[in-house]
Design a protein around this motif. Structure first.
Motif, PDB file in Angstrom:
ATOM      1  N   GLU A  18      11.164  19.759  38.870  1.00  0.00           N
ATOM      2  CA  GLU A  18      11.273  21.078  39.501  1.00  0.00           C
ATOM      3  C   GLU A  18      10.560  21.116  40.848  1.00  0.00           C
ATOM      4  O   GLU A  18      10.978  21.834  41.756  1.00  0.00           O
ATOM      5  CB  GLU A  18      10.712  22.155  38.570  1.00  0.00           C
ATOM      6  N   HIS A  21      13.013  20.117  43.494  1.00  0.00           N
ATOM      7  CA  HIS A  21      13.860  21.247  43.909  1.00  0.00           C
ATOM      8  C   HIS A  21      13.072  22.213  44.788  1.00  0.00           C
ATOM      9  O   HIS A  21      13.570  22.667  45.833  1.00  0.00           O
ATOM     10  CB  HIS A  21      14.363  22.005  42.671  1.00  0.00           C
ATOM     11  N   PHE A  39      10.405  27.399  28.684  1.00  0.00           N
ATOM     12  CA  PHE A  39      11.259  28.589  28.619  1.00  0.00           C
ATOM     13  C   PHE A  39      10.618  29.625  27.693  1.00  0.00           C
ATOM     14  O   PHE A  39       9.658  29.341  26.986  1.00  0.00           O
ATOM     15  CB  PHE A  39      12.647  28.222  28.085  1.00  0.00           C
ATOM     16  N   TYR A  63      12.405  25.374  35.013  1.00  0.00           N
ATOM     17  CA  TYR A  63      13.389  25.808  36.004  1.00  0.00           C
ATOM     18  C   TYR A  63      12.694  26.324  37.251  1.00  0.00           C
ATOM     19  O   TYR A  63      11.527  26.746  37.203  1.00  0.00           O
ATOM     20  CB  TYR A  63      14.306  26.887  35.435  1.00  0.00           C
ATOM     21  N   LYS A  65      13.722  29.178  39.962  1.00  0.00           N
ATOM     22  CA  LYS A  65      14.681  30.248  40.253  1.00  0.00           C
ATOM     23  C   LYS A  65      14.606  30.571  41.733  1.00  0.00           C
ATOM     24  O   LYS A  65      13.608  31.094  42.219  1.00  0.00           O
ATOM     25  CB  LYS A  65      14.372  31.492  39.417  1.00  0.00           C
ATOM     26  N   ASP A  71      21.578  30.619  37.097  1.00  0.00           N
ATOM     27  CA  ASP A  71      22.488  29.937  36.176  1.00  0.00           C
ATOM     28  C   ASP A  71      22.967  30.844  35.054  1.00  0.00           C
ATOM     29  O   ASP A  71      24.058  30.654  34.519  1.00  0.00           O
ATOM     30  CB  ASP A  71      21.790  28.705  35.563  1.00  0.00           C
ATOM     31  N   ASN A 292      20.620  14.722  34.553  1.00  0.00           N
ATOM     32  CA  ASN A 292      20.782  15.905  35.405  1.00  0.00           C
ATOM     33  C   ASN A 292      21.851  15.722  36.472  1.00  0.00           C
ATOM     34  O   ASN A 292      22.281  16.701  37.084  1.00  0.00           O
ATOM     35  CB  ASN A 292      19.446  16.276  36.055  1.00  0.00           C
ATOM     36  N   ASP A 300      22.293  19.980  37.493  1.00  0.00           N
ATOM     37  CA  ASP A 300      22.335  19.723  38.939  1.00  0.00           C
ATOM     38  C   ASP A 300      23.663  19.085  39.357  1.00  0.00           C
ATOM     39  O   ASP A 300      24.232  19.432  40.393  1.00  0.00           O
ATOM     40  CB  ASP A 300      21.178  18.803  39.346  1.00  0.00           C
TER      41      ASP A 300
END
Length: 350
Positions: A18, A21, A39, A63, A65, A71, A292, A300
């Motif tokens: 993450e 990203h 989560f 994740y 966001k 998503d 991924n 991804d």
């Protein structure tokens, strides 16, 4: 203790994914609203700048966001300058690739650390010599050290099989026995066997097993980079091939492991020592990177396919198409996770 180490390892790998990203998104000026490890219910969260950094209750993923990217609802978009949606497709692709790239980089760094810590390798000493085998007939003996095969120097046991299989005709061995070099001629035997995927193959053997005699190889600063690159490449190709064999049906779906298997094996690796833990963590990291990149919506790879479509067609898929394709992607992803969990439970029950 092993389970705690396993969960920590997973959390670190997810964090690096993450973070990839996040870093790419911020580089292109995209606002990141949430950076979460896990989560579900948030156990801890803190606002740093405009980003909420969180640790959540279910440590099975994570994740980032980004503004305008959701998503769970692909129709929830934003056209502000700092939104993911307003960036060019090639910029979005780089943001998406940054996560898997971080996993490959993590594996590379782990293999680099292993190279400096010392890699255990079996030496090329003969242990068992099977009766009525080419090695037995040629006079090879226990504790002989294989020095050369067909003029190629042999340093470690791992080099022997490749040299024998690559030879097309008879092979010439030079072995060291009681400080004397002896030359032997052998005709390898061709046998039917299976590879790691259970496929039928033929291979050439001479009928020997290794002696439990090993050394630790320490790589220099530059050589360590070469070792790390080769190991990362080898692990990546192995995972790619495994996925390919699974998709084509060569490997049965009952071989698919889930989170329980990952935690269990990671815990075992941690109890075997730091080196084993590093090796297995690197393999999991590569696994995350490869998986991924699969072209499944919600992963991804699926988002990369959407952006490639937009680059080729000059327009993005319709909101309606994106919504239903994403739903299908989530259904596939959840199905794979449930299948892995089902296999895990079956294995635990014997």
């Amino acid at each position: 203790m092993g389970i705690l180490v396993a969960l920590l390892v997973l959390s670190v790998l997810i964090f690096f994914h993450e973070l990839g990203h996040f870093t790419a998104a911020r580089f292109f000026g995209v606002q990141v609203d949430v950076f979460s490890i896990g989560f579900g219910k948030k156990l801890y969260s803190k606002m740093i700048g405009k980003t909420q950094w969180s640790i959540s209750a279910i440590p099975l993923g994570g994740y980032v966001k980004m503004k305008g990217q959701d998503d769970t609802d692909p129709t929830n978009i934003s056209y502000d300058d700092d939104s993911y949606n307003t960036k060019k497709p090639w910029q979005r692709i780089i943001i998406l690739l940054a996560g898997p790239f971080a996993n490959f980089l993590m594996a590379f760094l782990l293999y680099l650390a292993i190279s400096y810590m010392g890699v255990p390798k079996l030496l090329a000493y003969v242990g068992e010599v099977g009766k009525d085998t080419p090695a037995y007939q040629a006079g090879l003996q226990k504790e002989d050290k294989i020095v050369q095969i067909n003029g190629n120097n042999i340093l470690y046991w791992e080099n022997i099989g490749k040299q024998i299989n690559d030879s097309k005709n008879d092979i010439t061995l030079i072995v060291e026995r009681e400080q004397t070099l002896i030359t032997l001629q052998l005709k390898p035997k061709v046998i039917d066997d299976q590879n790691i995927f259970g496929e039928k193959i033929t291979r050439r053997i001479i009928g020997i097993g290794p002696l439990d005699k090993q050394t630790t190889v320490y790589y220099g600063f530059i050589d360590g980079f070469g070792y790390a690159w080769e190991e990362t490449k080898r692990a990546s190709l192995l995972i790619f091939k495994s996925v390919q064999k699974l998709i084509t049906g060569v490997v049965s779906t009952d071989k698919l492991g889930g989170i329980i298997t990952i935690v269990d094996v990671t815990a075992q690796a941690s109890s075997a020592g730091i080196l084993s833990l590093f090796f297995f963590t690197a393999l999991i990291s590569v696994n995350l990177g490869v998986l991924n990149l699969l072209p499944i919506p919600a992963l991804d790879g699926g988002h990369i396919m959407f952006n490639l479509y937009e680059m080729l067609r000059g327009k993005a898929p319709s909101d309606n198409a994106m919504y239903y394709i994403t739903l299908v992607g989530w259904a596939m992803l959840i199905s794979l996770m449930l299948l892995g969990l089902y296999n895990d439970v079956n294995r635990l029950m014997g």
